[in-house]
Design an enzyme around this catalytic site. Structure first.
Site, PDB file in Angstrom:
ATOM      1  N   GLY A   1      44.615  25.669  22.449  1.00  0.00           N
ATOM      2  CA  GLY A   1      43.812  26.023  23.629  1.00  0.00           C
ATOM      3  C   GLY A   1      42.389  26.336  23.219  1.00  0.00           C
TER       4      GLY A   1
ATOM      5  N   MET B   1      37.765  30.896  26.015  1.00  0.00           N
ATOM      6  CA  MET B   1      38.058  31.899  24.987  1.00  0.00           C
ATOM      7  C   MET B   1      38.394  31.258  23.642  1.00  0.00           C
ATOM      8  SD  MET B   1      37.622  34.870  26.304  1.00  0.00           S
ATOM      9  CE  MET B   1      38.468  35.993  25.201  1.00  0.00           C
TER      10      MET B   1
ATOM     11  N   SER C   1      40.057  41.413  24.709  1.00  0.00           N
ATOM     12  CA  SER C   1      39.079  41.814  25.723  1.00  0.00           C
ATOM     13  C   SER C   1      37.653  41.567  25.237  1.00  0.00           C
ATOM     14  CB  SER C   1      39.257  43.293  26.087  1.00  0.00           C
ATOM     15  OG  SER C   1      38.408  43.605  27.178  1.00  0.00           O
ATOM     16  N   GLY C   2      36.751  41.587  26.216  1.00  0.00           N
ATOM     17  CA  GLY C   2      35.334  41.390  25.902  1.00  0.00           C
ATOM     18  C   GLY C   2      34.777  40.083  26.418  1.00  0.00           C
TER      19      GLY C   2
ATOM     20  N   LYS D   1      46.832  45.877  27.217  1.00  0.00           N
ATOM     21  CA  LYS D   1      45.795  45.051  27.875  1.00  0.00           C
ATOM     22  C   LYS D   1      45.980  45.078  29.394  1.00  0.00           C
ATOM     23  CE  LYS D   1      42.291  42.203  28.075  1.00  0.00           C
ATOM     24  NZ  LYS D   1      42.380  41.240  29.086  1.00  0.00           N
TER      25      LYS D   1
ATOM     26  N   HIS E   1      44.504  48.254  30.534  1.00  0.00           N
ATOM     27  CA  HIS E   1      43.042  48.084  30.420  1.00  0.00           C
ATOM     28  C   HIS E   1      42.500  47.335  31.639  1.00  0.00           C
ATOM     29  CE1 HIS E   1      39.623  45.452  29.439  1.00  0.00           C
ATOM     30  NE2 HIS E   1      39.186  46.437  28.671  1.00  0.00           N
ATOM     31  N   ASN E   2      43.185  46.271  32.004  1.00  0.00           N
ATOM     32  CA  ASN E   2      42.685  45.474  33.129  1.00  0.00           C
ATOM     33  C   ASN E   2      42.853  46.194  34.464  1.00  0.00           C
ATOM     34  OD1 ASN E   2      42.247  43.590  31.131  1.00  0.00           O
ATOM     35  ND2 ASN E   2      42.656  41.885  32.512  1.00  0.00           N
TER      36      ASN E   2
ATOM     37  N   GLU F   1      39.968  48.209  34.626  1.00  0.00           N
ATOM     38  CA  GLU F   1      38.837  47.295  34.931  1.00  0.00           C
ATOM     39  C   GLU F   1      38.732  47.061  36.445  1.00  0.00           C
ATOM     40  OE1 GLU F   1      38.563  43.805  32.192  1.00  0.00           O
ATOM     41  OE2 GLU F   1      38.760  42.640  34.017  1.00  0.00           O
TER      42      GLU F   1
ATOM     43  N   ARG G   1      41.287  43.152  46.633  1.00  0.00           N
ATOM     44  CA  ARG G   1      41.203  41.749  46.170  1.00  0.00           C
ATOM     45  C   ARG G   1      41.980  40.842  47.113  1.00  0.00           C
ATOM     46  NH1 ARG G   1      40.386  40.881  39.807  1.00  0.00           N
ATOM     47  NH2 ARG G   1      39.099  42.705  39.438  1.00  0.00           N
TER      48      ARG G   1
END
Ligand SMILES: NC(=O)c1ccc[n+]([C@@H]2O[C@H](COP(=O)([O-])OP(=O)(O)OC[C@H]3O[C@@H](n4cnc5c(N)ncnc54)[C@H](O)[C@@H]3O)[C@@H](O)[C@H]2O)c1
Ligand SMILES: O=C(O)[C@H](O)[C@@H](O)[C@H](O)[C@H](O)COP(=O)(O)O
Length: 293
Positions: free
Chosen positions: A7, A11, A116-117, A166, A169-170, A173, A264
């Site tokens: 892939g 990213m 992330s980032g 993660k 984390h999201n 976010e 959303r």
């Protein structure tokens, strides 16, 4: 180290460049038409497997869900005992737990990496949170040391713990972005004529809410002062939903993240059936006006 990368999108391509910069030998593949002078690209996943020396280290960076499942299933078939697989995508942690158990049957080590980032992080220094086999972790730790910013990687524990972290984390976010958005929405409706780029800029200098997200807010308003060029349609790719599902399972109160997820979903609809029902009820009991089509 030699690293296979399945892939090479937004990213994966940047990760491959980042790893190459750090002296790693990257062999990548993508179903799309991708070229690079910085690292080797081969036509298929099978070619990646054949080109790497054993024990292999292969990183999957493809869309989470069915595509990741297909890629990991093919890796499971083609890889050998001792090989290491890293899923760096935003996969559901429950699938990663199951995948690690399956790979263990062939003595293949599976790591789930929350990355992330964004694309800039992938290229210049990411934040990575990695779950998986504790004994195999030292073998791949140099990869994470190299591609992450200083202090920007963490071995999080057994399989699933990287993607779980993660996910949370999201969720955070979602809530942080929604709070920023609501603040600017109130400013937009206020009697004052603020310059939003300048507002974000000043908030980025010494204020409590200074942050990378606020810097991105400043960038966005710099490009389009009132965001006239885009619509407020907010897609989501699963992490917020899983965070809320998990919070409900654990009976953890997470109202901010829950409501940001609802916002959303709401943003995907031009009109709502729920709005029609409330309008109709107000009309029924109080004769209050409704807006006709
Ligand atoms: N974009 C981000 O900011 C970001 C940040 C962190 C994590 N992620 C996660 O990283 C993963 C990749 O995200 P992205 O933004 O690079 O997506 P992307 O769509 O830009 O790239 C995915 C790439 O995978 C390729 N691909 C699809 N099926 C394939 C297959 N069978 N074999 C080989 N290649 C295949 C596609 O052609 C594409 O180039 C996702 O799981 C995403 O959730 C994205
Ligand atoms: O930490 C990050 O770099 C981002 O969170 C990244 O992982 C990606 O941009 C999200 O997948 C967006 O998630 P949603 O599509 O759910 O907003």
């Amino acid at each position: 180290m030699e690293i296979g990368l399945i892939g090479l999108g937004k990213m994966g391509y940047n990760l491959a460049l980042n790893l190459s910069d750090h002296g790693h030998t990257v062999v990548g593949t993508d179903v799309g038409d991708v070229t690079s002078d910085a690292f080797t690209i081969v036509p298929t996943l099978e070619d990646v497997v054949n080109k790497l020396s054993t024990p292999r280290v292969i990183w999957a960076m493809v869309p989470a869900g069915d595509v990741t499942e297909e890629v990991l299933a093919e890796l499971y078939e083609r890889l050998e005992p001792g090989d290491i697989v890293i899923d760096g995508g935003n996969s559901n942690y429950k699938l990663s737990v199951a995948r690690a158990e399956q790979f263990a049957e062939k003595d293949i080590k599976f790591f789930d990496c929350g990355t992330s980032g964004g694309t800039d992080g992938a290229r210049n220094g990411a934040c990575t949170m990695v779950g998986g086999d504790a004994d195999a972790w030292p073998t791949i730790e140099p990869i994470f040391k190299d591609l992450s910013v200083e202090n920007g990687y963490l071995y999080t524990g057994p399989a699933g713990s990287g993607h779980f972290l993660k996910m949370i984390h999201n969720g955070i976010e979602y809530g942080m972005m929604q709070a920023i958005a609501e603040g600017f929405d109130i400013l937009e409706k206020s009697p004052f004529d603020y310059d939003y780029e300048q507002v974000a800029r000043v908030w980025n200098h010494g204020s409590v809410v200074r942050s990378w997200l606020m810097e991105l807010t400043e960038n966005a308003f710099k490009k389009d002062a009132k965001l006239d060029e885009i619509r407020g349609v907010m897609h989501s790719s699963g992490e917020g939903k899983w965070t809320i599902e998990t919070a409900l399972d654990l009976q953890a109160a997470a109202p901010v993240i829950a409501l940001s997820l609802m916002m959303r979903y709401r943003s995907l609809e031009d009109d709502t059936f729920s709005g029609k029902v409330v309008a109709a009820l107000r009309n029924e009991f109080g004769g209050h006006a409704v807006v006709k089509k």
